[in-house]
Design a protein around this motif. Structure first.
Motif, short mmCIF file in Angstrom:
data_model
loop_
_atom_site.label_atom_id
_atom_site.label_comp_id
_atom_site.label_asym_id
_atom_site.label_seq_id
_atom_site.Cartn_x
_atom_site.Cartn_y
_atom_site.Cartn_z
N TRP A 36 74.66 84.54 86.57
CA TRP A 36 75.65 83.60 87.08
C TRP A 36 74.95 82.27 87.33
O TRP A 36 73.86 82.23 87.94
CB TRP A 36 76.28 84.10 88.36
N PHE A 37 75.59 81.22 86.88
CA PHE A 37 75.16 79.86 87.16
C PHE A 37 76.33 79.14 87.83
O PHE A 37 77.48 79.58 87.74
CB PHE A 37 74.79 79.12 85.87
N ARG A 38 76.04 78.04 88.48
CA ARG A 38 77.12 77.25 89.07
C ARG A 38 76.83 75.77 88.89
O ARG A 38 75.67 75.36 88.76
CB ARG A 38 77.31 77.59 90.54
N LYS A 43 76.39 67.32 89.85
CA LYS A 43 75.11 68.01 89.93
C LYS A 43 74.83 68.78 88.66
O LYS A 43 75.73 69.08 87.88
CB LYS A 43 75.09 68.95 91.14
N GLU A 44 73.56 69.13 88.46
CA GLU A 44 73.19 69.93 87.30
C GLU A 44 73.58 71.39 87.53
O GLU A 44 73.69 71.86 88.66
CB GLU A 44 71.69 69.81 87.05
N VAL A 92 81.91 75.26 90.09
CA VAL A 92 82.42 76.11 89.02
C VAL A 92 81.32 77.12 88.71
O VAL A 92 80.17 76.75 88.49
CB VAL A 92 82.77 75.30 87.77
N TYR A 93 81.69 78.38 88.71
CA TYR A 93 80.75 79.46 88.47
C TYR A 93 80.93 79.98 87.04
O TYR A 93 82.05 80.29 86.62
CB TYR A 93 80.96 80.58 89.46
#
Length: 121
Positions: A36-38, A43-44, A92-93
């Motif tokens: 999982w990234f967000r 932001k990056e 946003v995930y």
């Protein structure tokens, strides 16, 4: 080719919980490392958590002790349980899959469309 679909995002008050799901089709998710990234506005994209096939897990320091990543291979799905949410978790995930072991978004080949998580103070 693996297709990933996230769900479970929404609006929650600080201190609340959400569980995100990442469902896969077109491939067996169990052979992949799933992360999982967000990404928050301006932001990056940043790493949140990952789980490989062993399964071994890895977490960003900012979510350790609050978030738990897990997988259900029978459902071809990976989950992210998020507890004690903070306004700074708003983003946003995205879930992503890779055949390697990495916390870098550049090493992930397959991505979902993302799900919005908003934490109000």
């Amino acid at each position: 080719q693996v297709q990933l679909v996230e769900s479970g995002g929404g609006l929650v008050q600080a201190g609340g919980s959400l569980r995100l799901s990442c469902a896969a089709s077109g491939g067996t998710l169990s052979i992949y490392t799933v992360a999982w990234f967000r990404q928050a506005p301006g932001k990056e994209r940043e790493f949140v958590a990952a789980i490989n096939w062993i399964p071994r897990t890895s977490y960003a320091d900012s979510v350790k002790g609050r978030f738990t990543i897990s997988r259900d291979n029978t459902k071809n799905t990976v989950y992210l349980q998020m507890n004690s949410l903070k306004p700074e978790d708003t983003a946003v995930y995205f879930c992503a899959a890779s055949l390697g072991l990495s916390i870098s978004s550049r090493d992930y080949n397959y991505w979902g469309q993302g799900t919005q998580v908003t934490v109000s103070s």
